[in-house]
Structure formats: structure tokens, C-alpha cells
Motif scaffolding. Structure first.
Motif, PDB file in Angstrom:
ATOM      1  N   HIS A 134      24.311  48.316  40.604  1.00  0.00           N
ATOM      2  CA  HIS A 134      25.559  48.585  39.896  1.00  0.00           C
ATOM      3  C   HIS A 134      25.541  49.975  39.257  1.00  0.00           C
ATOM      4  O   HIS A 134      24.496  50.411  38.744  1.00  0.00           O
ATOM      5  CB  HIS A 134      25.799  47.534  38.813  1.00  0.00           C
ATOM      6  CG  HIS A 134      26.086  46.166  39.343  1.00  0.00           C
ATOM      7  ND1 HIS A 134      25.117  45.364  39.903  1.00  0.00           N
ATOM      8  CD2 HIS A 134      27.247  45.456  39.394  1.00  0.00           C
ATOM      9  CE1 HIS A 134      25.660  44.222  40.288  1.00  0.00           C
ATOM     10  NE2 HIS A 134      26.949  44.252  39.987  1.00  0.00           N
ATOM     11  N   ALA A 138      33.627  38.129  43.385  1.00  0.00           N
ATOM     12  CA  ALA A 138      33.792  39.585  43.327  1.00  0.00           C
ATOM     13  C   ALA A 138      34.494  40.113  44.570  1.00  0.00           C
ATOM     14  O   ALA A 138      35.192  41.125  44.522  1.00  0.00           O
ATOM     15  CB  ALA A 138      32.435  40.269  43.166  1.00  0.00           C
ATOM     16  N   ARG A 150      38.415  39.169  43.705  1.00  0.00           N
ATOM     17  CA  ARG A 150      39.141  39.707  42.545  1.00  0.00           C
ATOM     18  C   ARG A 150      38.480  40.932  41.921  1.00  0.00           C
ATOM     19  O   ARG A 150      38.895  41.399  40.864  1.00  0.00           O
ATOM     20  CB  ARG A 150      39.289  38.625  41.477  1.00  0.00           C
ATOM     21  CG  ARG A 150      37.954  38.044  40.993  1.00  0.00           C
ATOM     22  CD  ARG A 150      38.162  36.896  40.012  1.00  0.00           C
ATOM     23  NE  ARG A 150      38.764  37.336  38.774  1.00  0.00           N
ATOM     24  CZ  ARG A 150      38.073  37.798  37.737  1.00  0.00           C
ATOM     25  NH1 ARG A 150      36.747  37.905  37.815  1.00  0.00           N
ATOM     26  NH2 ARG A 150      38.686  38.147  36.645  1.00  0.00           N
ATOM     27  N   GLY A 151      37.457  41.473  42.577  1.00  0.00           N
ATOM     28  CA  GLY A 151      36.710  42.576  41.986  1.00  0.00           C
ATOM     29  C   GLY A 151      35.555  42.061  41.147  1.00  0.00           C
ATOM     30  O   GLY A 151      35.489  40.879  40.809  1.00  0.00           O
ATOM     31  N   SER A 152      34.641  42.959  40.811  1.00  0.00           N
ATOM     32  CA  SER A 152      33.424  42.593  40.101  1.00  0.00           C
ATOM     33  C   SER A 152      33.502  43.047  38.653  1.00  0.00           C
ATOM     34  O   SER A 152      34.524  43.531  38.173  1.00  0.00           O
ATOM     35  CB  SER A 152      32.214  43.235  40.796  1.00  0.00           C
ATOM     36  OG  SER A 152      31.000  42.816  40.219  1.00  0.00           O
ATOM     37  N   THR A 153      32.404  42.868  37.945  1.00  0.00           N
ATOM     38  CA  THR A 153      32.273  43.431  36.603  1.00  0.00           C
ATOM     39  C   THR A 153      32.145  44.949  36.722  1.00  0.00           C
ATOM     40  O   THR A 153      31.874  45.471  37.812  1.00  0.00           O
ATOM     41  CB  THR A 153      31.029  42.860  35.912  1.00  0.00           C
ATOM     42  OG1 THR A 153      29.897  43.046  36.773  1.00  0.00           O
ATOM     43  CG2 THR A 153      31.204  41.374  35.637  1.00  0.00           C
ATOM     44  N   LEU A 205      31.258  47.979  42.201  1.00  0.00           N
ATOM     45  CA  LEU A 205      32.068  48.344  43.361  1.00  0.00           C
ATOM     46  C   LEU A 205      31.394  47.988  44.681  1.00  0.00           C
ATOM     47  O   LEU A 205      32.013  47.395  45.575  1.00  0.00           O
ATOM     48  CB  LEU A 205      32.387  49.838  43.328  1.00  0.00           C
ATOM     49  CG  LEU A 205      33.106  50.396  44.567  1.00  0.00           C
ATOM     50  CD1 LEU A 205      34.477  49.758  44.730  1.00  0.00           C
ATOM     51  CD2 LEU A 205      33.212  51.914  44.488  1.00  0.00           C
ATOM     52  N   ALA A 217      31.276  44.174  45.163  1.00  0.00           N
ATOM     53  CA  ALA A 217      32.591  43.615  45.501  1.00  0.00           C
ATOM     54  C   ALA A 217      32.969  43.947  46.936  1.00  0.00           C
ATOM     55  O   ALA A 217      33.507  43.106  47.668  1.00  0.00           O
ATOM     56  CB  ALA A 217      33.643  44.140  44.533  1.00  0.00           C
ATOM     57  N   THR A 218      32.689  45.170  47.356  1.00  0.00           N
ATOM     58  CA  THR A 218      33.019  45.597  48.717  1.00  0.00           C
ATOM     59  C   THR A 218      32.230  44.797  49.748  1.00  0.00           C
ATOM     60  O   THR A 218      32.778  44.332  50.754  1.00  0.00           O
ATOM     61  CB  THR A 218      32.739  47.101  48.878  1.00  0.00           C
ATOM     62  OG1 THR A 218      33.499  47.832  47.910  1.00  0.00           O
ATOM     63  CG2 THR A 218      33.076  47.584  50.265  1.00  0.00           C
ATOM     64  N   ALA A 261      33.469  41.121  49.853  1.00  0.00           N
ATOM     65  CA  ALA A 261      34.746  41.031  50.559  1.00  0.00           C
ATOM     66  C   ALA A 261      34.510  41.101  52.064  1.00  0.00           C
ATOM     67  O   ALA A 261      35.173  40.389  52.846  1.00  0.00           O
ATOM     68  CB  ALA A 261      35.681  42.151  50.107  1.00  0.00           C
ATOM     69  N   THR A 269      38.850  32.164  38.673  1.00  0.00           N
ATOM     70  CA  THR A 269      39.806  32.849  39.534  1.00  0.00           C
ATOM     71  C   THR A 269      41.216  32.312  39.352  1.00  0.00           C
ATOM     72  O   THR A 269      42.205  33.055  39.377  1.00  0.00           O
ATOM     73  CB  THR A 269      39.384  32.708  41.011  1.00  0.00           C
ATOM     74  OG1 THR A 269      38.040  33.199  41.147  1.00  0.00           O
ATOM     75  CG2 THR A 269      40.285  33.513  41.926  1.00  0.00           C
ATOM     76  N   THR A 328      43.012  33.807  35.915  1.00  0.00           N
ATOM     77  CA  THR A 328      42.932  35.226  35.567  1.00  0.00           C
ATOM     78  C   THR A 328      44.255  35.763  35.032  1.00  0.00           C
ATOM     79  O   THR A 328      44.279  36.801  34.373  1.00  0.00           O
ATOM     80  CB  THR A 328      42.525  36.070  36.788  1.00  0.00           C
ATOM     81  OG1 THR A 328      43.388  35.738  37.901  1.00  0.00           O
ATOM     82  CG2 THR A 328      41.091  35.828  37.163  1.00  0.00           C
TER      83      THR A 328
END
Length: 255
Positions: free
Chosen positions: A97, A144, A147-150, A154, A157-158, A161, A250, A253
């Protein structure tokens, strides 16, 4: 508990966390499990725990899943041992991260290699054997990837996905061969890393889980029980799905 008597199950990342729990639960359900991990010391601990519980478990370590040649050797060794693959459980994960503006390129590539490319490599080399057995693939993704990560997540999350997209496509390619492919997207799970973070930052963790409809962290065993169900004949009418297990995070949110 669903039964997997005499099924040959390959599980990546069995050196700890969800992978260790998977080795324990799948062998308890009658499966013959072959695990791998890059960490030799924790892999030996898992091996001792599963063997002490009476499980049929072989651990091959160290295996670097970022290296396609090492993955191909691992699959070949599994076939030499058991002759087939009935279930492939892509569990291993190792994110790094950093904020996007200062994300080290090496850390980006490490995360994508560890969490996305490795899933492709293992599935690619196991695929002909899964065709022969009309097998099952279970991929561990993440919320992640939805809806994306903390902050700083990045690459994670990528990659996740990508795992969800890969799952859906593999289900399409696998269907003519009788192969089912599914993914599980956990939310906040009490892994060793999260537990350590919670000890260091208890108020941050408390605030995070308070946003769940079920205000607690999930347990590795809860994820593995879903994987066990998906791998079994009880889930024979399921493929291409991404099952979310996140305490309702989720869903809520927008609150």
C-alpha cells in the motif's frame, strides 16, 4: 459440513491466515489437499497442525507464485503426486500500500504480480487437469475490487477487480467443459495483519467495523466455510458468481 471425500484440492497461500484455515477445513471434509506458500517456516507449522488433526495434507514450499515457471513445476508436482485436480482454490495474496502520488513502481508490480498474475498462472497450468476432472475454481477476491480499498490500496483494489473479472470470464470458458468458477469477496477479516493493526490502532478499527451492518470483523473460518460449500456438489448450480462476505458493509455504504 459438505463432504469432499477423496477430492484433490490445491490451495495457495497455506502458510497462515485463511489458507491455513482452508487446509484444516478441507481436509476435515475428506479432501486430499496440496498446499503451497512462499514462507517455509509458517508452512511447516500448518503442516504440523493439519497432520495432528488427521488431515491428508502435503505442503510444497517455498513456491513463488509470481514466477510462472515455479507455478508450472508446482502443478506438475501435484499431478505426479495425485494424478488429478478436482478443486483449485486461489487464496494467496500479498498487497503493498502507498498513496497513488508516491506509489513505488516496484510495489505496484509486486502487488499486481502477487494478487492478479499469480491467479492466472496457477489457473492456466491447472486448466487442462480441471477440464479432465470437470473441476471447480474458487478465487479469493475482495470488496476492494467492487468499491475501492482503504487509502493507499490502489494496486490491491485494481488486482482484486481483475480477479472478479477473470472469474466471470473463466466461468464462460469453463462451462463447455463442466468447470465451475466462482469468487469470494471478503470485507474486513481478522487476519494476523488486521489483528496487529487493531492492537496498535484500536479506535480506528472500532470506527471501521461500526460501519458494518454486523459490527465486527469476520473470521477466516467464515470465508473458508463458504469456499467449502462452493467447492461441493451442494453448489452445483452456481458458477460465475462473486459472493460478498463483509458484514453488510457494501450494502450500507450509502448510509
Amino acid at each position: 459440513m459438505p463432504r469432499l471425500d477423496d477430492k484433490v484440492v490445491l490451495i495457495t497461500g497455506t502458510g497462515g491466515g485463511q489458507g491455513r484455515e482452508a487446509a484444516l477445513q478441507f481436509t476435515a471434509a475428506g479432501a486430499r489437499v496440496v498446499g503451497c506458500d512462499i514462507r517455509a517456516d509458517t508452512s511447516e507449522e500448518t503442516l504440523a497442525l493439519v497432520r495432528a488433526a488427521g488431515g491428508d495434507f502435503v505442503s510444497m514450499h517455498p513456491v513463488d507464485l509470481r514466477d510462472p515457471a515455479a507455478v508450472e513445476r508446482w502443478i506438475d508436482d501435484c499431478i505426479a503426486l495425485h494424478g488429478r485436480i478436482d478443486v483449485l482454490y486461489n487464496n494467496a495474496s500479498a498487497p503493498r500500500h502507498a498513496p497513488v502520488g508516491s506509489f513505488p513502481l516496484d510495489d505496484w508490480h509486486f502487488t499486481i504480480d502477487s494478487e492478479l498474475h499469480s491467479v492466472f498462472y496457477v489457473t492456466r497450468f491447472a486448466w487442462p487437469h480441471l477440464v479432465a476432472s470437470r473441476g471447480v475454481v474458487i478465487n479469493i477476491a475482495s470488496t476492494a475490487g467492487i468499491r475501492g480499498s482503504t487509502p493507499g490500496g490502489l494496486a490491491h483494489a485494481t488486482a482484486k477487480a481483475g480477479v472478479i473479472g477473470m472469474t466471470k470470464h473463466l466461468a464462460l470458458e469453463g462451462a463447455p467443459h463442466g468447470i465451475r468458477v466462482l469468487s469470494i469477496s471478503p470485507g474486513g477479516i481478522e487476519t494476523p495483519a488486521i489483528a496487529a493493526y487493531g492492537k496498535a490502532h484500536p479506535e480506528d478499527l472500532k470506527a471501521a467495523v461500526a460501519k458494518n451492518l454486523i459490527p465486527r470483523l469476520g473470521q477466516p473460518a467464515e470465508i473458508v466455510r463458504m469456499a467449502l460449500f462452493l467447492a461441493s456438489d451442494d453448489a452445483a448450480y452456481m458458477t460465475g458468481e462473486n459472493v460478498v462476505i463483509d458484514g453488510g458493509r457494501t450494502t450500507c455504504t450509502h448510509w
